[in-house]
Write a protein that holds these residues in place. Structure first.
Motif, PDB file in Angstrom:
ATOM      1  N   LEU A   1     -32.039  16.163  -2.845  1.00 28.08           N
ATOM      2  CA  LEU A   1     -31.710  15.005  -1.966  1.00 28.08           C
ATOM      3  C   LEU A   1     -32.434  15.566  -0.566  1.00 28.08           C
ATOM      4  O   LEU A   1     -31.872  16.215   0.167  1.00 28.08           O
ATOM      5  CB  LEU A   1     -30.302  14.662  -1.663  1.00 28.08           C
TER       6      LEU A   1
ATOM      7  N   GLU B   1     -35.457  20.131 -10.543  1.00 30.27           N
ATOM      8  CA  GLU B   1     -35.091  18.934 -11.283  1.00 30.27           C
ATOM      9  C   GLU B   1     -35.292  19.073 -12.982  1.00 30.27           C
ATOM     10  O   GLU B   1     -34.214  18.702 -13.637  1.00 30.27           O
ATOM     11  CB  GLU B   1     -35.920  17.767 -10.845  1.00 30.27           C
TER      12      GLU B   1
ATOM     13  N   SER C   1     -18.377  18.563  -9.300  1.00 28.39           N
ATOM     14  CA  SER C   1     -19.579  18.087  -8.238  1.00 28.39           C
ATOM     15  C   SER C   1     -19.826  19.330  -7.264  1.00 28.39           C
ATOM     16  O   SER C   1     -18.792  19.691  -6.653  1.00 28.39           O
ATOM     17  CB  SER C   1     -19.093  16.859  -7.650  1.00 28.39           C
TER      18      SER C   1
ATOM     19  N   GLU D   1     -30.089  17.743  -8.695  1.00 28.41           N
ATOM     20  CA  GLU D   1     -30.444  16.568  -7.941  1.00 28.41           C
ATOM     21  C   GLU D   1     -30.879  16.899  -6.553  1.00 28.41           C
ATOM     22  O   GLU D   1     -30.060  17.556  -5.857  1.00 28.41           O
ATOM     23  CB  GLU D   1     -29.311  15.468  -7.945  1.00 28.41           C
TER      24      GLU D   1
ATOM     25  N   ARG E   1     -26.223  19.342  -6.491  1.00 24.92           N
ATOM     26  CA  ARG E   1     -26.872  18.613  -5.541  1.00 24.92           C
ATOM     27  C   ARG E   1     -27.439  19.524  -4.692  1.00 24.92           C
ATOM     28  O   ARG E   1     -26.544  20.358  -3.897  1.00 24.92           O
ATOM     29  CB  ARG E   1     -26.183  17.328  -4.935  1.00 24.92           C
TER      30      ARG E   1
ATOM     31  N   ARG F   1     -22.506  18.054 -11.781  1.00 28.26           N
ATOM     32  CA  ARG F   1     -23.719  17.617 -10.929  1.00 28.26           C
ATOM     33  C   ARG F   1     -23.799  18.642  -9.823  1.00 28.26           C
ATOM     34  O   ARG F   1     -22.759  18.863  -9.242  1.00 28.26           O
ATOM     35  CB  ARG F   1     -23.253  16.369 -10.295  1.00 28.26           C
TER      36      ARG F   1
END
Length: 427
Positions: free
Chosen positions: A233, A226, A161, A231, A201, A199
């Motif tokens: 945010l 994207e 992550s 991701e 972000r 992932r």
């Protein structure tokens, strides 16, 4: 101007502003001392490529002595200026040495700003120097190695992550490149993890990414991110960061790698001038880039705060720093020649560019707004053109060509002891 037939100009900082001023004064009747705490000039717009293993350090940096080797009126000095004595007209170095000046230009740049949370710096490094880039590259590559060796599914997921805090150009470029590394560069290289499951972000407290661009291009950038698997945010600030993740509102998000790209603050050297500063710690300069009450002191680059005609401050970008450096040289030449000073400094906005990933970028130049493949080619050509030195341009082009066709990154070497920074998860 002093009565000394050969005045002494001290320039603090070998970045874009300092270097452009130095070179513009190559034929001036001056003694120039260029002081920098590092021995190289850095092409900072491509620093994220070193952090993400696309380029090596020498590809985007060159020794200041080599750049200025033919300029006979320059003395390059390695040292860190810690204070400025305006009354004695001296700069003070970290070892206590004092260097006198008749004219002074301060262009020591900016550093990271954590908005009152400096304790986050150890767990969320920023990206301003080559040292920062090499540290970040180490953290990114080690995260995949740690995940490969981890048996606990939750801890494995935390290592896979990644979070980038701040959706300005640096944050967007880092997030997009990270996604490409996970999905393409590392494919088939691990046996116990799928790097593509990582992932990535991109966290932004504001409502949109790349807020300095027009809203249409900002939306295009978000869509391209994207599509790469990032991701995005927006609309919620980060409340806390530690070695095991970050707090977003009421939610703790496990992430063993967090990168800070959310803010900058002026170099602490500005405070030693004892002059008015803005909220970011930048010096509020006069229209000719001098310090109020001290026409012998100039401030340029990221350290200078000056409002444009539209009421907005001159942005802290490379083109602005270059223009400020060249302008300071104009003012000094006019004084040396006894000529009228040039008109007040006016920033010529040459547009904004940001790359998101392979064949994805956005360009804003006046009425011209581009996104996608054409913008990517435009971004590539502009950055290669502005690199200093033929060797740098050639090497970067070759590396980018190889990366384009193979998705491979040539600088994926982990330096140092890979075990000396491990922090056990208390859970």
């Amino acid at each position: 101007m002093p009565h000394d037939p050969v005045p002494h100009l001290v320039i603090v900082g070998g970045g874009f502003a300092g270097l452009w001023a130095t070179r513009a004064l190559a034929k001036a009747r001056l003694r120039i001392t260029l002081i920098d705490r590092r021995n190289h000039h850095l092409f900072q717009p491509l620093l994220y490529q070193v952090a993400t293993a696309g380029l090596s350090s020498p590809d985007i940096a060159a020794p200041l002595r080599h750049i200025l080797r033919r300029q006979r009126n320059v003395d390059v000095r390695l040292g860190e200026v810690t204070a400025i004595d305006k009354q004695q007209r001296e700069v003070v170095l970290g070892d206590g040495t004092r260097v006198g000046y008749d004219l002074l230009m301060v262009a020591s740049g900016a550093t990271h700003a954590y908005f009152g949370h400096d304790e986050w710096a150890g767990d969320a490094p920023g990206l301003k120097t080559l040292d920062d880039a090499l540290l970040l590259r180490r953290k990114l590559l080690l995260a995949f190695e740690r995940a490969e060796a981890e048996n606990d599914p939750e801890k494995k997921a935390a290592w896979l992550s990644f979070a980038v805090v701040g959706a300005g150009p640096t944050g967007v470029e880092l997030a997009g490149t990270l996604a490409e590394i996970a999905r393409h560069t590392l494919r088939n290289e691990f046996r116990h993890i799928d790097p593509a499951s990582a992932r990535v972000r991109l966290v932004e407290a504001g409502l949109r990414v790349l807020s300095s661009f027009p809203e249409r291009l900002s939306q295009k950038a978000r869509e391209q991110l994207e599509r790469l698997g990032v991701e995005v945010l927006t609309g919620t600030p980060v409340n806390d960061i530690n070695a095991f993740g970050f707090q977003l509102g009421d939610v703790h998000v496990p992430a063993r790698t967090v990168v800070w790209a959310a803010g900058v603050a002026a170099s602490p050297l500005a405070r030693t001038l004892d002059v008015p500063l803005d909220r970011a710690g930048r010096v509020q300069v006069q229209p000719d880039l001098t310090v109020p009450g001290h026409p012998e002191i100039f401030v340029a680059g990221d350290l200078a705060a000056l409002l444009q005609d539209n009421g907005r401050p001159v942005p802290g970008v490379a083109p602005a720093a270059k223009q400020m450096g060249a302008y300071v040289a104009q003012v000094i030449r006019a004084r040396l020649d006894g000529a009228s000073p040039p008109a007040p400094f006016r920033y010529n906005d040459q547009g904004n560019l940001a790359t998101i990933g392979r064949m994805a970028a956005i360009v804003h130049m006046g009425k011209l707004q581009l996104s996608g493949v054409l913008a990517w080619w435009f971004w590539l050509a502009a950055h290669v053109f502005f690199l200093i030195g033929f060797r740098n341009r050639l090497v970067v082009l070759l590396n980018w060509g190889v990366a384009y066709w193979s998705y491979q990154r040539s600088a994926r070497i982990i330096l140092g002891n890979p075990y000396d920074d491990r922090k056990p998860d208390p859970r």
